[in-house]
Design an enzyme around this catalytic site. Structure first.
Site, PDB file in Angstrom:
ATOM      1  N   LYS A  78      40.709 126.754  14.936  1.00  0.00           N
ATOM      2  CA  LYS A  78      40.012 127.161  13.710  1.00  0.00           C
ATOM      3  C   LYS A  78      38.704 127.846  14.079  1.00  0.00           C
ATOM      4  CE  LYS A  78      38.379 125.250   9.269  1.00  0.00           C
ATOM      5  NZ  LYS A  78      38.254 124.044   8.414  1.00  0.00           N
ATOM      6  N   SER A 159      40.160 124.323   3.559  1.00  0.00           N
ATOM      7  CA  SER A 159      39.708 125.522   4.235  1.00  0.00           C
ATOM      8  C   SER A 159      40.493 125.843   5.495  1.00  0.00           C
ATOM      9  CB  SER A 159      38.232 125.384   4.589  1.00  0.00           C
ATOM     10  OG  SER A 159      38.037 124.343   5.544  1.00  0.00           O
ATOM     11  N   SER A 183      39.951 119.460   3.838  1.00  0.00           N
ATOM     12  CA  SER A 183      40.426 120.708   4.441  1.00  0.00           C
ATOM     13  C   SER A 183      41.448 120.577   5.561  1.00  0.00           C
ATOM     14  CB  SER A 183      39.239 121.512   4.966  1.00  0.00           C
ATOM     15  OG  SER A 183      38.608 122.143   3.892  1.00  0.00           O
TER      16      SER A 183
END
Ligand code: GLN
Length: 493
Positions: A78, A159, A183
């Site tokens: 990420k 997210s 998330s």
């Protein structure tokens, strides 16, 4: 032979150790998939040269029978994790061009164990969002589609939308993610992947771009429970560079998988039964309760009456911390600086006006407001007090039960654009997950079924702080019972 990139992480790890495949072959298989899956927009940066160099070095170790727990396994990262020498943007224009001179502890742990980095994954800007639509680099598309024959693009959640989509689309063996209010678990639920948010303090936050420091935790998104256990073992551990990282041994999570859950008490909180929740989610939850009962667990009805305050508290605490954390992006030290300014004040203003997206600005405004002298007591301080009460309520509940079982999300994947005009509707996506962050608890989402539209739904397990082992036992039992085998049809390559 099956495509190497279709292997689960555990199978790939074992095949690498047995020298049935090489890391370079696996890495090339994933790189070619990433190339073909550009339409998903899951990766913001590919690092093929780095990946191949890391793979070659892993192959040398494997050839000598050496190497760590993840030797040669290709992962997606990420873009919230700082990666030395590789652009790290948190999917924000304001960090464009920022190449950290340091490596986050979590990614350093993964490289220590031999993993290979394929690239950086798309996400909501500064991890603020539930649909991956706030990314400066555009939204991610969920590999899953409705079974209505149409081709509506759906959100992978957020997210960590890039992490979830890349794992669901088999573009990496597993991915790192972060969870401040949901998330990891929400995108995992929307993509039929397994997402684990460990206890606050289990993984170091050092080198992860900060959103809300008292809530942020790193964790894996993986193809199944075993893969997530393997990932977490490598990611976790005490780090003196993070004062909130806890110095306690990291158990071998994989070793507990398959251990009996007989006699475990599983709490079912009545406040998670929401008005207007799709009947299919209710049904799946009831099914999950039956599965746990069949596995020998004792089901206990519990009450968590403060649940209704969780989102309001979160949307005071998280923006307050964000407004403070994001003050550092002013055009001086990192990334983007506006070209047009005539003094230092206008440089700050123009840089921040250009650099941040709307959702980030909204959070900074809310955060600054609730921390301002006239409103601090009315909002921030009160929210902190309610947060403590939510923690106490969970402590009481965990005196009676070992695990808590809930749905992961109040809906399946929704269409892109469907909720983006209404921030409050978007915030509701985390209704089942934020409490875990407010109380610092470990939580995980496991794929449990499909809705009428053919879209995946997950169930969430919460556990006592630092009792991820019991959580993993429960996750494995759920996974076995659900026997979820559906896969998205590969329309994107
Ligand atoms: N969706 C929540 C938010 O927008 C949670 C995000 C997260 O966990 N990073 O703040």
């Amino acid at each position: 032979m099956t495509n190497i990139a279709d292997m689960k992480l555990a199978e790939l790890r074992d095949s690498l150790k047995e020298k049935k495949v090489s890391s370079l072959e696996a890495t090339d298989a994933y790189l070619s998939r990433i190339e073909k899956a550009k339409s998903l927009n899951a990766f913001v940066i590919d690092t093929p040269d780095k990946a191949r160099a890391m793979a070659k070095s892993a192959d040398q170790k494997l050839a000598k029978g050496e190497g760590g727990a993840l030797e040669g396994v290709p992962l997606g990262i990420k873009d919230l994790f700082c990666t030395e020498g590789e652009q790290t943007t948190a999917a924000s224009h304001i960090l464009e061009g920022f190449k950290p001179r340091y490596e986050s502890t979590v990614t350093a742990n993964l490289w220590r164990d031999g993993a290979v980095m394929l690239g950086k994954l798309n996400m909501d800007e500064f991890a603020m969002g539930s649909s991956n639509e706030t990314s400066y680099f555009g939204n991610v598309i969920n590999p899953w589609r409705r079974n209505d024959g149409g081709n509506t693009d759906l959100t992978p959640g957020g997210s960590s939308g890039g992490s979830a989509a890349s794992v669901a689309g088999r573009l990496c063996a597993a991915a790192t993610a972060t969870d401040t209010g949901g998330s990891i678990r929400q995108p995992a639920s929307l993509t039929a992947t397994v997402g684990v948010k460990p206890t606050y303090g289990r993984c170091s936050r050092w080198g992860i771009v900060a959103f809300a420091s008292s809530l942020d935790q790193a964790g894996p998104i993986a193809q199944d429970v075993r893969d997530s256990a393997i990932m977490l073992k490598s990611m976790a551990g005490h780090d003196p560079k993070d004062s909130t990282s806890i110095d306690c041994p990291v158990p071998d999570y994989e070793a507990v998988l398959g251990q009996s859950v007989k006699g475990l008490k599983v709490g079912v909180p009545k406040e998670y039964r929401l008005d207007g929740m799709p009947a299919e989610i209710e049904t799946l939850w009831a099914q999950g309760i039956e599965w746990m009962k069949d596995a020998g667990c004792e089901i206990v009805d519990i009450s968590l009456p403060l649940t209704k305050y969780a989102l309001p508290v979160y949307y005071i605490v998280a923006p307050a911390e964000a407004s403070s954390n994001l003050a550092r992006y002013d055009g001086v030290k990192y990334g983007h600086r506006a070209d047009d300014f005539n003094d230092i004040q206008s440089m700050y203003e123009n840089t921040r006006a250009e650099g941040f997206g709307d959702e980030v600005k909204r959070r900074i405004l809310i955060g600054t407001y609730v921390l301002s002298a006239g409103y601090y007591d009315a909002y921030y301080l009160r929210a902190q007090k309610v947060r403590k009460k939510i923690f106490d309520e969970f402590t009481d509940a965990f005196n009676k039960v070992d695990l808590i079982l809930t749905p992961s999300t109040p809906s399946a994947a929704f269409a892109l654009g469907e909720q983006s005009a209404d921030p409050l509707q978007m915030y509701l996506n985390d209704i089942f997950t934020v409490t875990g962050n407010l109380a610092g608890l470990p939580g995980a989402s496991v794929p449990a079924g499909l809705d009428k539209q053919g879209l995946p739904l997950g169930l969430q397990l919460l556990a006592r702080p630092f009792d991820e082992e019991t959580m993993f036992k429960g996750m494995y039992a759920l996974e076995q019972a659900a026997n979820f085998t559906a896969k998205p049809t590969e329309w994107w390559s």
